[in-house]
Write a protein that holds these residues in place. Structure first.
Motif, mmCIF file in Angstrom:
data_model
loop_
_atom_site.group_PDB
_atom_site.id
_atom_site.type_symbol
_atom_site.label_atom_id
_atom_site.label_comp_id
_atom_site.label_asym_id
_atom_site.label_seq_id
_atom_site.Cartn_x
_atom_site.Cartn_y
_atom_site.Cartn_z
ATOM 1 N N GLU A 30 -74.200 13.607 -92.875
ATOM 2 C CA GLU A 30 -74.057 12.146 -92.823
ATOM 3 C C GLU A 30 -74.400 11.509 -94.162
ATOM 4 O OE1 GLU A 30 -75.954 10.124 -89.671
ATOM 5 O OE2 GLU A 30 -74.798 11.123 -88.091
ATOM 6 N N LYS A 31 -75.491 11.934 -94.758
ATOM 7 C CA LYS A 31 -75.898 11.378 -96.042
ATOM 8 C C LYS A 31 -74.865 11.667 -97.124
ATOM 9 C CE LYS A 31 -79.819 11.297 -99.259
ATOM 10 N NZ LYS A 31 -81.168 11.851 -99.544
ATOM 11 N N SER A 32 -74.348 12.892 -97.148
ATOM 12 C CA SER A 32 -73.339 13.272 -98.143
ATOM 13 C C SER A 32 -72.039 12.513 -97.913
ATOM 14 C CB SER A 32 -73.081 14.779 -98.081
ATOM 15 O OG SER A 32 -74.260 15.498 -98.350
ATOM 16 N N LEU A 33 -71.662 12.346 -96.656
ATOM 17 C CA LEU A 33 -70.432 11.635 -96.315
ATOM 18 C C LEU A 33 -70.532 10.174 -96.725
ATOM 19 C CD1 LEU A 33 -67.682 11.881 -94.963
ATOM 20 C CD2 LEU A 33 -68.777 11.394 -92.773
ATOM 21 N N LYS A 34 -71.658 9.556 -96.450
ATOM 22 C CA LYS A 34 -71.854 8.150 -96.821
ATOM 23 C C LYS A 34 -71.779 7.970 -98.330
ATOM 24 C CE LYS A 34 -74.862 5.808 -94.509
ATOM 25 N NZ LYS A 34 -76.114 5.214 -93.960
ATOM 26 N N SER A 35 -72.406 8.853 -99.061
ATOM 27 C CA SER A 35 -72.391 8.777 -100.518
ATOM 28 C C SER A 35 -70.980 8.937 -101.067
ATOM 29 C CB SER A 35 -73.304 9.859 -101.105
ATOM 30 O OG SER A 35 -73.271 9.841 -102.511
ATOM 31 N N LEU A 36 -70.214 9.882 -100.499
ATOM 32 C CA LEU A 36 -68.843 10.113 -100.956
ATOM 33 C C LEU A 36 -67.954 8.908 -100.667
ATOM 34 C CD1 LEU A 36 -66.708 12.031 -102.103
ATOM 35 C CD2 LEU A 36 -66.392 12.942 -99.799
ATOM 36 N N VAL A 37 -68.104 8.314 -99.490
ATOM 37 C CA VAL A 37 -67.302 7.142 -99.127
ATOM 38 C C VAL A 37 -67.605 5.972 -100.062
ATOM 39 C CG1 VAL A 37 -66.909 5.403 -97.343
ATOM 40 C CG2 VAL A 37 -66.994 7.817 -96.727
ATOM 41 N N LEU A 38 -68.877 5.745 -100.341
ATOM 42 C CA LEU A 38 -69.252 4.654 -101.229
ATOM 43 C C LEU A 38 -68.643 4.832 -102.617
ATOM 44 C CD1 LEU A 38 -73.015 4.043 -100.348
ATOM 45 C CD2 LEU A 38 -71.089 2.514 -99.939
ATOM 46 N N THR A 39 -68.705 6.051 -103.140
ATOM 47 C CA THR A 39 -68.148 6.328 -104.462
ATOM 48 C C THR A 39 -66.649 6.072 -104.472
ATOM 49 O OG1 THR A 39 -69.833 8.015 -104.863
ATOM 50 C CG2 THR A 39 -67.876 8.080 -106.246
ATOM 51 N N THR A 40 -65.968 6.483 -103.414
ATOM 52 C CA THR A 40 -64.520 6.300 -103.331
ATOM 53 C C THR A 40 -64.148 4.829 -103.195
ATOM 54 O OG1 THR A 40 -64.436 8.442 -102.184
ATOM 55 C CG2 THR A 40 -62.432 7.143 -102.198
ATOM 56 N N ILE A 41 -64.928 4.077 -102.417
ATOM 57 C CA ILE A 41 -64.674 2.633 -102.276
ATOM 58 C C ILE A 41 -64.829 1.928 -103.615
ATOM 59 C CG2 ILE A 41 -65.616 0.488 -101.313
ATOM 60 C CD1 ILE A 41 -66.158 1.952 -98.734
ATOM 61 N N LEU A 42 -65.897 2.234 -104.333
ATOM 62 C CA LEU A 42 -66.127 1.613 -105.646
ATOM 63 C C LEU A 42 -64.973 1.918 -106.594
ATOM 64 C CD1 LEU A 42 -69.923 2.428 -106.131
ATOM 65 C CD2 LEU A 42 -68.930 0.189 -105.711
ATOM 66 N N SER A 43 -64.498 3.145 -106.571
ATOM 67 C CA SER A 43 -63.415 3.549 -107.462
ATOM 68 C C SER A 43 -62.105 2.857 -107.102
ATOM 69 C CB SER A 43 -63.237 5.073 -107.395
ATOM 70 O OG SER A 43 -62.139 5.489 -108.158
ATOM 71 N N GLU A 44 -61.782 2.799 -105.807
ATOM 72 C CA GLU A 44 -60.513 2.214 -105.384
ATOM 73 C C GLU A 44 -60.466 0.712 -105.617
ATOM 74 O OE1 GLU A 44 -56.710 1.692 -103.632
ATOM 75 O OE2 GLU A 44 -57.759 3.238 -104.762
ATOM 76 N N ILE A 45 -61.504 -0.006 -105.199
ATOM 77 C CA ILE A 45 -61.517 -1.460 -105.373
ATOM 78 C C ILE A 45 -61.601 -1.817 -106.864
ATOM 79 C CG2 ILE A 45 -62.854 -3.577 -104.915
ATOM 80 C CD1 ILE A 45 -63.481 -2.517 -102.190
ATOM 81 N N GLY A 46 -62.225 -0.957 -107.661
ATOM 82 C CA GLY A 46 -62.293 -1.196 -109.097
ATOM 83 C C GLY A 46 -60.939 -1.180 -109.775
ATOM 84 N N ARG A 47 -59.915 -0.622 -109.079
ATOM 85 C CA ARG A 47 -58.559 -0.611 -109.628
ATOM 86 C C ARG A 47 -57.703 -1.754 -109.089
ATOM 87 N NH1 ARG A 47 -58.970 5.262 -108.948
ATOM 88 N NH2 ARG A 47 -57.929 5.086 -106.924
ATOM 89 N N MET A 48 -58.295 -2.611 -108.251
ATOM 90 C CA MET A 48 -57.552 -3.708 -107.630
ATOM 91 C C MET A 48 -58.168 -5.049 -108.002
ATOM 92 S SD MET A 48 -57.384 -1.936 -103.850
ATOM 93 C CE MET A 48 -56.241 -3.115 -103.152
#
Length: 272
Positions: free
Chosen positions: A107-125
């Motif tokens: 759960e902790k690893s999944l949450k961290s990965l999702v947060l990183t991906t969200i930051l990266s994706e929204i940073g391109r929009m």
């Protein structure tokens, strides 16, 4: 001679205890892994299973769909606007062995990965695209998370961006912009209605030129009165009283000119 029956009883109890201790029932929607002396042995499926008491340790995990809430996070868009994003993840374990040994805490690893991906994706929009593409962001995240989470034995089913919160100053600015846009649409609608009315009047006058002069006089006089009424509501306006006859003559000349021009524009050849 009395010792033997006692030993038999003890042996029987030990056997019963061993059998009972070796039984492990896994409920539907769960799976377990067996560790023998600290080493992975096998995976237990739902139903009746047998293990070695005292040597085997059983770890049970749910294989049902689970929800993982992502706390609101500050994210910066491509156009440098800081927003607060709140998301929720739907996921499940596909392989309990990998889920227990590939990462320390799924759960902790999944949450961290999702947060990183969200930051990266929204940073391109930019902000506008981010607000209008919440579903698109969720679908993109699911695709992006497939490969890394497969190594952990888990599957991300859905990522829902539940809420995007804007800064108060930006929110006020957008509200003003929306209000201005609504006002512009109202003005356009009003103008379109006026044009339609003029077209109808022009058509009526074209079919009845005998009354064209009187109708145009009435319309111009009505517009004159309405305009003066609006001027009268102004704090800086001055009220000028005129004799009705003088007012009629002053406005009448203007009306005569306007009427003649309007009839001429309609293709009329009569004299007013």
């Amino acid at each position: 001679m009395d010792v033997l029956p006692s030993l038999i009883v003890i042996a029987a109890l030990a056997i019963v205890g061993y059998i009972i201790g070796s039984i492990k029932i896994i409920n539907q929607g769960y799976e377990g892994i067996v560790e023998r002396l600290g080493k992975y042995q096998r995976t237990l499926k739902p139903g009746l299973n047998f293990v070695v008491p005292f040597l085997d340790t059983v770890l049970v995990d749910s294989t049902r769909e689970q929800l993982l809430d992502i706390e609101p996070q500050s994210v910066i868009t491509k156009d440098q606007v800081t927003i607060i994003v709140d998301a929720i993840i739907s996921w499940k374990i596909l392989n309990v062995q990998k889920a227990n040994y590939a990462v320390e805490n799924v759960e902790k690893s999944l949450k961290s990965l999702v947060l990183t991906t969200i930051l990266s994706e929204i940073g391109r929009m930019d902000l506008k695209e981010t607000i209008s593409s919440r579903n698109k962001i969720g679908q993109f995240l699911v695709t992006e998370l497939d490969e890394p989470t497969a190594e952990w034995g888990v599957k991300v089913i859905r990522v829902e961006v539940e809420k995007i919160t804007l800064p108060d100053t930006l929110k006020k600015s957008l509200e003003n912009e929306l209000a201005a846009a609504s006002e512009r649409r109202a003005e356009i609608s009003k103008a379109e209605g006026t044009v339609e009315s003029i077209q109808r009047i022009a058509k009526a006058l074209k079919n009845n030129k005998e009354q064209a002069s009187e109708i145009l006089k009435y319309l111009l006089a009505q517009q004159y009165v309405a305009t003066n009424y609006e001027l009268g509501k102004s704090n800086n306006s001055k009220i000028i009283f005129m004799h009705p006859k003088e007012l009629n003559e002053a406005v009448g000349g203007l009306i005569e000119t306007e009427v003649a021009e309007n009839i001429q524009n309609m293709g009329g050849d009569e004299e007013v």
